[in-house]
Design a protein around this motif. Sequence first.
Motif, PDB file in Angstrom:
ATOM      1  N   UNK A  36       0.825  -1.204   0.000  1.00 29.69           N
ATOM      2  CA  UNK A  36       0.000   0.000   0.000  1.00 29.69           C
ATOM      3  C   UNK A  36       0.857   1.252   0.000  1.00 29.69           C
ATOM      4  N   UNK A  37       1.880   1.275   0.850  1.00 24.64           N
ATOM      5  CA  UNK A  37       2.773   2.430   0.925  1.00 24.64           C
ATOM      6  C   UNK A  37       3.500   2.645  -0.392  1.00 24.64           C
ATOM      7  N   UNK A  38       3.908   1.561  -1.048  1.00 25.77           N
ATOM      8  CA  UNK A  38       4.589   1.678  -2.342  1.00 25.77           C
ATOM      9  C   UNK A  38       3.685   2.358  -3.371  1.00 25.77           C
ATOM     10  N   UNK A  99      -6.420  -2.817  -1.183  1.00 22.99           N
ATOM     11  CA  UNK A  99      -7.249  -2.889   0.032  1.00 22.99           C
ATOM     12  C   UNK A  99      -8.358  -3.925  -0.119  1.00 22.99           C
ATOM     13  N   UNK A 100      -8.881  -4.051  -1.323  1.00 25.79           N
ATOM     14  CA  UNK A 100      -9.922  -5.050  -1.600  1.00 25.79           C
ATOM     15  C   UNK A 100      -9.390  -6.461  -1.371  1.00 25.79           C
ATOM     16  N   UNK A 183     -15.359  -1.085  -3.062  1.00 25.38           N
ATOM     17  CA  UNK A 183     -15.932  -0.569  -1.822  1.00 25.38           C
ATOM     18  C   UNK A 183     -17.142  -1.380  -1.389  1.00 25.38           C
ATOM     19  N   UNK A 184     -17.970  -1.771  -2.364  1.00 28.56           N
ATOM     20  CA  UNK A 184     -19.156  -2.553  -2.010  1.00 28.56           C
ATOM     21  C   UNK A 184     -18.764  -3.914  -1.453  1.00 28.56           C
ATOM     22  N   UNK A 244     -11.023   4.670   1.712  1.00 35.60           N
ATOM     23  CA  UNK A 244     -11.350   4.470   0.306  1.00 35.60           C
ATOM     24  C   UNK A 244     -12.546   5.320  -0.117  1.00 35.60           C
ATOM     25  N   UNK A 245     -13.535   5.445   0.766  1.00 33.95           N
ATOM     26  CA  UNK A 245     -14.703   6.260   0.438  1.00 33.95           C
ATOM     27  C   UNK A 245     -14.307   7.727   0.281  1.00 33.95           C
TER      28      UNK A 245
END
Length: 325
Positions: A36-38, A99-100, A183-184, A244-245
Motif C-alpha cells: 500500500x505504501x509503495x 485494500x480489496x 468498496x461494495x 477508500x470512500x
Amino acid sequence: MDFAALSFTAFSIFGIFGNVVSILALSRSKRLRNATTAFIINLCAADLLLCMFSMPMSALSFFERRWNYGESLCILFPLLRYSNGAVSLESIIAIAVNRYVLVVYPNLYQKIYTATKVFLMIAAIWVLTLITLLFPLLQLWGMFGYDPRVGTCTILPLNGKSPKTFYYILGFVLPSVIFVFCYSKIYCVVHRASEALRKNSLPMKEMNTVSFSKTTCCFNKRYRHAEESGEKRERKDLRILKVLIVLFLSFVFTFLPVSLVKIFKKEDDFPILNIFGYLGIYLSSIINPVIYIVMSREYRRAYSELFAGEQASNSSISSRRPNTT
C-alpha cells in the motif's frame, strides 16, 4: 484567467511541499514498508511531477494568455500532464484493489503482493500510460499542440479525430466502476463480520453465567481472544473502507467537472467550467497526502518521525496503542 493562474501557483507550492514530505516520510518509515505504501509513494511521485512542471507552466500560459515557450515544450507539457494525471489515477485504483484483496481475500494477499510483483505493478502503470499516449505523440490519433479555445497546449484533433474524449471517459468511468466494486465488496465483508460478532456475543454471555468448570473457562478465554481479534479486524477493515470512500469522493469532486466538459465538448460554451475543471485536476494532486494524514494514525506517525526525529516520535508513540490502517 488571473484567478486560475494564481491558484495554479499556490497549488504548485503546496503540492511540491506536501508530496516531497509524503515521499520522505513514508519511504523512511520501517513500519510502513508494504504494498500500500509503495502505491501511495508512486501516487505522490506522479503528483509531484505534476506540481513541479505542469502547474507552473499552466500558470504562466494563463497569465500571458498565450503560449510563448516553443513547439517542443508545447508537446512535452500535455504529454507530462496527461501521463502524470493517468499515473495518479491508476495508483489510486491500485490502492483500492490492494485494500480489496487485503479485506476480501486475506489468505492470498501475501502471495499477490510480494516485493517483486509490486515493483512490476508500478512499472506497468507507467509503461501502459506512456504507450497509451504514443498515439497523439506520434500523430497516429490526434496530436499535441496549442488550443486557443482553452489557452493552453493539449491534445488536438488530427484529420477530425482525437483521443481526448476517449481518455476522459476511460479516466473517469473505469476508476468509478472499480471503486464502487471494491468498496461494495469491502462493505459486505465488514458488515458480515460485524453481524457475526453480534450473534456470537449472546451465547458467550450465557455460557459465562452457567458454567464455571476449568474446561469451560479455558474455552471462554479462547473464545474471548477470537472475539477480540475479530473486533480488531473489523475496526481495521472499517478504517480501510472509510479511507477508500473519502478517496473516491475526492476523485469525483476533482475529476467530474473537467470530465463533463471534455466528454461533451463544451469548452466554448462553458469556459469557466473548463477552467474550474483544470483547477480540480490540479487540486487532486495536493489533497491526497492530506487524506492519508487525516485518516491514518500510522501515516501521521510517519510524518511525526520525519519532523520530530525518531527519538521524539518513539516517546510519543509509546503512550498510544499501536494501530494499523
